[in-house]
Write an enzyme that holds these catalytic residues in place. Structure first.
Site, mmCIF file in Angstrom:
data_model
loop_
_atom_site.group_PDB
_atom_site.id
_atom_site.type_symbol
_atom_site.label_atom_id
_atom_site.label_comp_id
_atom_site.label_asym_id
_atom_site.label_seq_id
_atom_site.Cartn_x
_atom_site.Cartn_y
_atom_site.Cartn_z
ATOM 1 N N THR A 294 7.965 40.215 11.069
ATOM 2 C CA THR A 294 8.229 38.852 11.541
ATOM 3 C C THR A 294 8.546 37.919 10.380
ATOM 4 O O THR A 294 9.476 37.125 10.447
ATOM 5 C CB THR A 294 7.012 38.315 12.329
ATOM 6 N N ARG B 90 15.759 41.285 9.645
ATOM 7 C CA ARG B 90 15.115 40.071 9.143
ATOM 8 C C ARG B 90 15.217 39.943 7.628
ATOM 9 O O ARG B 90 15.352 38.834 7.109
ATOM 10 C CB ARG B 90 13.671 40.004 9.622
ATOM 11 N N HIS C 272 14.354 38.673 18.214
ATOM 12 C CA HIS C 272 13.103 38.908 18.939
ATOM 13 C C HIS C 272 13.248 40.256 19.618
ATOM 14 O O HIS C 272 14.334 40.613 20.073
ATOM 15 C CB HIS C 272 12.884 37.815 20.002
#
EC number: 2.7.4.6
Length: 140
Positions: free
Chosen positions: A93, A104, A117
């Site tokens: 995350t 990411r 997500h």
């Protein structure tokens, strides 16, 4: 190994930077197949409902504001162990903790603007898929 489906969303920070194609390619290169896809711009109420699990968290208002700030690309992905594979390709995350080569690490701007997500379990995947898609829209 089981073929399964999972939910994936490309968030407003990534759609604003025209990264939907690059991110989808990373998912497909990992062996995931897109079986449903549409671009949506959620309103505040949809964002509040979709992220209701985080309602009591301190970042909830900021999350709702961000997720309703621009278009997202919602997708259903299919493949061997799709849930785990999608999470692996997305990365941690917090992009600072993400492994090199993950979505990411490559594309996220911050922990809140982290580009994608994905569902964290089979139960969550089912809930998130049915939030955005009817069975007729999922073409395997």
């Amino acid at each position: 190994m089981a073929v399964e489906r999972t939910f994936s969303m490309i968030k407003p920070d990534a759609t604003r930077r025209n990264l939907t194609g690059a991110i989808t390619k990373m998912l497909e290169d990992a062996g995931l197949r897109v079986v449903a896809s549409k671009r949506v711009w959620m309103n505040r109420r949809e964002a509040e409902r979709f992220y209701a699990v985080h309602r009591e968290r301190p970042f909830f208002s900021e999350l709702v504001e961000f997720m309703s700030s621009g278009p997202t690309l919602v997708q259903v992905l299919e493949g061997e162990n799709a849930i785990a594979k999608n999470r692996e390709v997305m990365g941690a995350t917090n992009p600072a903790d993400a492994q090199e080569g993950t979505i990411r690490k490559v594309h996220a701007l911050s922990i809140s603007e982290n580009s994608v997500h994905g569902s964290d379990s089979a139960e969550t995947a089912k809930t998130e898929i049915t939030f955005w898609f009817s069975e007729m829209e999922i073409v395997g």
